[in-house]
Each structure stands twice: as structure tokens, then as C-alpha cells.
Design a protein around this motif. Structure first.
Motif, PDB file in Angstrom:
ATOM      1  N   ARG A  57      11.450 -37.879 -42.738  1.00 17.42           N
ATOM      2  CA  ARG A  57      10.648 -37.697 -43.962  1.00 17.42           C
ATOM      3  C   ARG A  57       9.760 -36.473 -43.821  1.00 17.42           C
ATOM      4  NH1 ARG A  57      12.125 -41.197 -47.344  1.00 17.42           N
ATOM      5  NH2 ARG A  57      11.025 -40.002 -48.918  1.00 17.42           N
ATOM      6  N   LEU A  58       9.681 -35.728 -44.897  1.00 22.41           N
ATOM      7  CA  LEU A  58       8.821 -34.551 -44.936  1.00 22.41           C
ATOM      8  C   LEU A  58       7.505 -34.923 -45.607  1.00 22.41           C
ATOM      9  CD1 LEU A  58      11.149 -31.746 -46.366  1.00 22.41           C
ATOM     10  CD2 LEU A  58       9.908 -31.641 -44.200  1.00 22.41           C
ATOM     11  N   ALA A  59       6.409 -34.314 -45.144  1.00 26.11           N
ATOM     12  CA  ALA A  59       5.160 -34.453 -45.894  1.00 26.11           C
ATOM     13  C   ALA A  59       5.367 -33.748 -47.239  1.00 26.11           C
ATOM     14  CB  ALA A  59       4.027 -33.795 -45.131  1.00 26.11           C
TER      15      ALA A  59
ATOM     16  N   ASP B 155       4.953 -30.043 -47.200  1.00 21.37           N
ATOM     17  CA  ASP B 155       6.030 -29.286 -46.535  1.00 21.37           C
ATOM     18  C   ASP B 155       7.260 -29.199 -47.446  1.00 21.37           C
ATOM     19  OD1 ASP B 155       4.407 -29.003 -44.380  1.00 21.37           O
ATOM     20  OD2 ASP B 155       5.220 -30.748 -43.309  1.00 21.37           O
ATOM     21  N   ARG B 156       7.555 -30.315 -48.115  1.00 29.29           N
ATOM     22  CA  ARG B 156       8.680 -30.317 -49.051  1.00 29.29           C
ATOM     23  C   ARG B 156       8.430 -29.301 -50.168  1.00 29.29           C
ATOM     24  NH1 ARG B 156      10.012 -34.434 -52.940  1.00 29.29           N
ATOM     25  NH2 ARG B 156       7.797 -34.592 -53.390  1.00 29.29           N
ATOM     26  N   ASP B 157       7.198 -29.337 -50.724  1.00 33.84           N
ATOM     27  CA  ASP B 157       6.878 -28.424 -51.828  1.00 33.84           C
ATOM     28  C   ASP B 157       6.928 -26.969 -51.380  1.00 33.84           C
ATOM     29  OD1 ASP B 157       6.685 -30.521 -53.495  1.00 33.84           O
ATOM     30  OD2 ASP B 157       4.503 -30.519 -53.681  1.00 33.84           O
TER      31      ASP B 157
ATOM     32  N   LEU C 209      15.839 -32.915 -50.576  1.00 30.72           N
ATOM     33  CA  LEU C 209      14.452 -32.462 -50.703  1.00 30.72           C
ATOM     34  C   LEU C 209      13.723 -33.207 -51.816  1.00 30.72           C
ATOM     35  CD1 LEU C 209      15.051 -28.643 -50.114  1.00 30.72           C
ATOM     36  CD2 LEU C 209      13.813 -30.219 -48.602  1.00 30.72           C
ATOM     37  N   ILE C 210      14.414 -33.462 -52.928  1.00 32.00           N
ATOM     38  CA  ILE C 210      13.786 -34.204 -54.030  1.00 32.00           C
ATOM     39  C   ILE C 210      13.292 -35.557 -53.524  1.00 32.00           C
ATOM     40  CG2 ILE C 210      14.410 -35.523 -56.123  1.00 32.00           C
ATOM     41  CD1 ILE C 210      16.063 -33.031 -56.972  1.00 32.00           C
ATOM     42  N   ASN C 211      14.051 -36.145 -52.589  1.00 32.54           N
ATOM     43  CA  ASN C 211      13.665 -37.457 -52.046  1.00 32.54           C
ATOM     44  C   ASN C 211      12.826 -37.349 -50.781  1.00 32.54           C
ATOM     45  OD1 ASN C 211      14.968 -39.446 -53.872  1.00 32.54           O
ATOM     46  ND2 ASN C 211      16.768 -38.213 -53.374  1.00 32.54           N
ATOM     47  N   GLY C 212      12.347 -36.148 -50.480  1.00 37.00           N
ATOM     48  CA  GLY C 212      11.434 -35.974 -49.350  1.00 37.00           C
ATOM     49  C   GLY C 212      12.103 -36.058 -47.996  1.00 37.00           C
ATOM     50  N   ILE C 213      13.419 -35.798 -47.944  1.00 36.80           N
ATOM     51  CA  ILE C 213      14.141 -35.839 -46.669  1.00 36.80           C
ATOM     52  C   ILE C 213      14.298 -34.405 -46.147  1.00 36.80           C
ATOM     53  CG2 ILE C 213      16.303 -36.500 -45.513  1.00 36.80           C
ATOM     54  CD1 ILE C 213      14.805 -38.916 -46.619  1.00 36.80           C
TER      55      ILE C 213
END
Ligand SMILES: C[S@@+](CC[C@H](N)C(=O)[O-])C[C@H]1O[C@@H](n2cnc3c(N)ncnc32)[C@H](O)[C@@H]1O
Length: 500
Positions: A311-313, A316-318, A33-37
Motif C-alpha cells: 500500500r502506498l501512502a 506518495d500515490r498522488d 495506483l487508483i487503489n493505492g497499490i
């Protein structure tokens, strides 16, 4: 001589046992998640299959199973002694959601047992990849290609190049000398270690030319010989470049997502501005990792990969991270605000004092903690500072408190790990509230097991008298004062984590 069924891996003595937070599902998901995956957060998962390859004596797998009653856990290793030990722990702890399989990973993928495995959501292989030969690595890739679900996470740790190049000469000498001087692997490791030390004292150039070699030689005497044997006596011991591991795993359609050592994902903290400028010249993630590995002293890598990374926007990740609820696992007074970095220490912003103070009162979501810092909210950074430093966990079940399941596992492990002459040794407690392991000292495990059995806080003097029936008053008082200190220092943490 032992029969040669190990494919070059040491099989004549048992490995030591340990718990490694980098295998924890929440650490792996946070790395992604930190890397937007995109990953499904395990702290929100009712059902999940966790598969551990080369599980050794099964402590990590048992902790995951004990702390997550709705999950299924499978541990695989080819050492029958290790599997027997792992099964014994699971049985003593009454775990009904774990299976240990004795199997050789070089051929397991093609077996009926593999075909019958449920698809894994998370797989890990800690301390395996750079210790085994090519056929085992290839077998792991084939297994992941067929038994790790699309979008599933894989964690692999391995001795990394170029940092370990200084250790190649030490491993070679230790193994070659040991094999010529002794029989059983632990004796070989001890004899090899003594030759390495003697050569270092005699000024052998390659054992003194780098700080990393000098540091290893200085620590050799502290390492138990069974550990030394499993670490260095294997025929195929081979540190690896990240690009080579990533390329091998790409055959299972695994994409690199980040590091389970969460601080490593923050390039601005890991590299100097000059190094970062060179790193940023490359888009290719393999090149970026090569630049990092060349600049820092990372001897063991903890790579996290995903089968088909999406990849997450950022929003969405936040949103996923914002609702993660955090529980503090240390005394707020002793929280470490300095992050250990390859080039020294980086101190986190003042805002974290207010966040830690809030966590001392009870669990908080990252969304609740963010405004307390006074600076712009960065959920990934907060997760790294709190959870990545192992000073907090993400909560999986807010309602979980002391329970027979948690107690039975922690008591079973304490029976195995705790001795009165090792009360400061590392062990682990399974924590149902966090759905993960809480690294602990054995004195702490002894007390938590005792509280679980008695349902009440012990009187340290009475407990010391029970534990030391034949000893004099002075020994009992010493033990009682140690136990009383541990209770004073840890009681609030035990309450927050639901051990008492
Ligand atoms: C260095 S130990 C690490 C054990 C454990 N993961 C840990 O970190 O404590 C490597 C493990 O891989 C297992 N192993 C080696 N070759 C294997 C093979 N061909 N199939 C299955 N397990 C294997 C060993 O038995 C051993 O338990």
C-alpha cells in the motif's frame, strides 16, 4: 477429424484478431495506483519485460513492442498458425524487441525456455482463463510464481459469474448441437448458433428469461464464426467467480489490486447507495467483489493483480499520478463526458470541460489539470475519466514524433488489416509518444500509413484514384470524400499523438 493436441481448446481454425486497451501497461498501472497499490509507472520505465500468455496472432504484443523500443516483449501461444502470423507481423514491422514462443502453457513453466525468460514486470492473459482447462490454469499459476517478478503486475480477463449464468445454457446448446451437426469448429459454431436462434424463436424459456441472454442471441449473427468457435466451442469453457480466480492465483502470491476497466474501481459510481451500504459491511475484498458482481451486469472481468501488493501512502500515490503527463486522443468537441455505468450513465463534473480545453492545446500533467476543474483535485478520478474512457493516454516520451519505427509497424499492420470494403472496421495504431496503442478505424490506419510513406498529407482524390484504379469516377469520389472527412476529423489528434 483434427488431432487432439489442444486439451479441449479449438485448434482447427484461426482466431480473429483484436487490440484490447485493458492489456495496456498504463491502464494496468493506473488500476493499481487508483487503489493505492504501489507499482513502478510504466510511462517512466526505460526497460521492462512484458509477457503475454495466450497472445493469439500477436497484435497486442507487437503494439507494445513497437511503441516502447527499450522494452522486451514475449508472446506465448500454443497454436502454430497464430505464432507464425505473429512472427510475420513482427518481422514485417522490423521489431527487434519481441519474441514469440510456441508453447503449451499447461507444461511450459517447467521448460528450459521458461527458465531462460527474463523475469516479467507485467504479464497479461486476455481471453484465456475461462476458456481453457484446469491443467492450463495451473500451468499459468506456476509460470507466474516463478517468472513474474516480486511487485510485478498480472492482468487476467475471464467470463464472470454470476452475470454469465444466463449464458451457460446458450453455450451448452450451441456446442452440443453444433458438434452433432457439423465437422470443423467454425461450421459447428454456425450450426449451433442456428439451433440456439431457432429455439429462442420457438420460445425456449431459458433463452428468453433474462435480458443478457436475449441480448446475446440478438447479437449472434454479428459475430464472425471463427470468433464464435473460439468463444463457445471449447470443451472447458467455464465462467468463474472472482473469488475462485483470486484464490487460484494466490498460489503465485498474487494479490488483487483492482480492475483494468478503470471506472469499476469507483464503488460510489458503480453501486447504488443501498448496495454500497451492504458492500461496506465487509472488509474481505473477495466478499466486496462478490457484492459488486451480484449487483452489476459484469460479464467479463478484467482483474489486475500484483505479486506482493504494497500500500502506498496517499501523498506518495498522488505524487506519482500528479506528474503523469496526459495527451488527448479525441477531438475535444466529441469528448464524452458521460461515463457508461452498469445502471445507466454518470456525467462527470463541469470542471472537465476546462481540462479537456487545456489538453486540446497540448499535453498537460495531472497536477496542471487539477486546478482547472474548480473542485478538489482527485488524480485517480482524473486518470479514470481521461485515460480509462480511452479518450487520452499518459505520455511516455514527449519527444517522440513521426519515426521510421512507428511508420513501419503501422504500415505493416495496415497491409494486413485494411481492405477497401472494411474501412470502418476496428484496428490499432502503435503510438510511440504514449507508449501504447491507439484504437482506430481502418480508414484512419490507411491514411496514417500513407502519410508515413509519402511524408506528406495526401490529396484524397489522387489517393482514391490510386486505390481504385479500375473503378469509375463516382466510386473514386465517394472514397475521396470519406478520406477527406477522416482527415478533417482526425488531423489534430494525429498531430497531438505524433503520427504526423
Ligand atoms: C480466446 S483466445 C484469445 C486470444 C488473444 N489473447 C485475444 O484476446 O485476442 C485464447 C488463446 O489462448 C490460446 N491457448 C489455449 N490453450 C492454450 C495452451 N494450453 N497453451 C497456450 N495457449 C493456449 C489459444 O490458442 C488462443 O490464442
Amino acid at each position: 477429424m483434427t488431432a487432439d493436441w489442444g486439451g479441449g481448446y479449438v485448434t482447427d481454425i484461426e482466431y480473429t484478431t483484436g487490440y484490447f486497451p485493458s492489456q495496456s501497461p498504463q491502464m494496468l498501472a493506473l488500476a493499481c495506483l487508483i487503489n493505492g497499490i504501489a507499482v513502478d509507472p510504466p510511462w517512466e520505465a526505460e526497460h521492462l519485460h512484458y509477457l503475454e500468455l495466450g497472445c493469439g496472432r500477436g497484435v497486442n504484443a507487437c503494439v507494445v513492442a513497437a511503441a516502447n523500443p527499450g522494452w522486451q516483449v514475449t508472446g506465448i501461444d500454443f497454436m502454430p498458425g497464430a505464432i507464425a502470423d505473429a512472427r510475420r507481423l513482427a518481422t514485417e514491422a522490423g521489431l527487434d524487441n519481441i519474441t514469440f514462443l510456441e508453447a503449451d502453457l499447461s507444461v511450459f513453466a517447467e521448460s528450459a525456455e521458461a527458465a531462460a525468460l527474463p523475469m516479467a514486470d507485467i504479464a497479461t492473459a486476455h481471453g484465456v482463463w475461462s476458456w481453457v482447462g484446469d491443467p492450463v490454469r495451473a500451468g499459468i499459476v506456476r509460470l507466474l510464481a516463478t517468472r513474474l517478478r516480486a511487485g510485478g503486475i498480472f492482468h487476467v480477463s475471464y467470463n464472470a459469474l454470476p452475470a454469465q449464468q444466463a449464458l451457460l445454457a446458450i453455450q451448452r446448446m450451441l456446442r452440443e448441437a453444433g458438434r452433432r451437426l457439423a465437422g470443423r469448429s467454425d461450421r459447428q459454431a454456425g450450426a449451433g448458433r442456428d439451433v440456439v436462434k431457432a429455439l429462442a424463436e420457438a420460445g425456449a424459456h431459458h433463452f428468453a428469461s433474462t435480458a443478457i441472454a436475449r441480448d446475446l442471441i440478438a447479437r449472434l449473427d454479428d459475430m464472425p464464426v471463427p470468433y464464435l468457435a473460439h468463444e463457445y466451442m471449447n470443451e472447458h469453457w467455464r465462467p468463474c467467480y472472482h473469488a475462485d480466480v483470486a484464490t487460484a492465483l494466490s498460489a503465485a502470491r498474487l494479490d488483487y489490486a483492482g480492475s483494468a476497466r478503470l471506472v469499476d474501481n469507483f464503488v460510489e459510481l458503480v453501486l447504488t447507495p443501498e448496495q454500497r451500504a451492504i458492500h461496506d459491511r465487509f472488509d474481505d475484498p473477495l466478499m466486496r467483489e462478490l457484492v459488486i458482481d451480484t449487483c452489476i451486469n459484469r460479464t467479463l472481468r478484467h482483474d489486475v493483480l500484483v505479486r506482493g501488493a504494497r500500500r502506498l501512502a496517499n501523498a506518495d500515490r498522488d505524487a506519482i499520478l500528479a506528474r503523469a503527463r496526459i495527451v488527448l486522443a479525441v477531438d475535444p468537441e466529441s469528448f464524452h463526458y458521460a461515463l457508461k455505468m452498469p445502471a445507466g450513465e454518470a456525467t462527470v463534473g463541469e470542471g472537465y470541460r476546462a481540462r479537456v480545453a487545456a489538453l486540446a492545446e497540448g499535453p498537460r500533467t495531472l497536477a496542471e489539470l487539477a486546478p482547472l476543474g474548480g473542485t478538489r483535485a482527485n488524480f485517480g478520478e482524473m486518470a479514470m475519466v481521461l485515460v480509462g474512457t480511452q479518450q487520452a493516454h499518459v505520455v511516455r516520451d514527449t519527444t517522440a514524433g513521426p519515426s521510421p519505427r512507428q511508420h513501419r509497424f503501422n504500415a505493416a499492420l495496415a497491409r494486413r488489416d485494411v481492405r477497401l470494403d472494411n474501412l470502418n472496421a476496428p484496428t490499432v495504431l502503435a503510438c510511440l509518444r504514449a507508449g501504447t496503442g491507439q484504437p482506430s478505424r481502418t480508414a484512419e490506419a490507411l491514411l496514417v500509413a500513407h502519410i508515413g510513406a509519402a511524408g506528406a498529407m495526401p490529396d484524397p482524390m489522387i489517393l482514391a484514384a490510386d486505390l481504385l484504379p479500375g473503378e469509375g469516377q463516382t466510386q473514386r469520389e465517394e472514397l475521396a470524400s470519406l478520406l477527406a472527412r477522416v482527415v478533417r476529423e482526425r488531423l489534430a489528434v494525429w498531430q497531438r499523438l505524433g503520427f504526423v
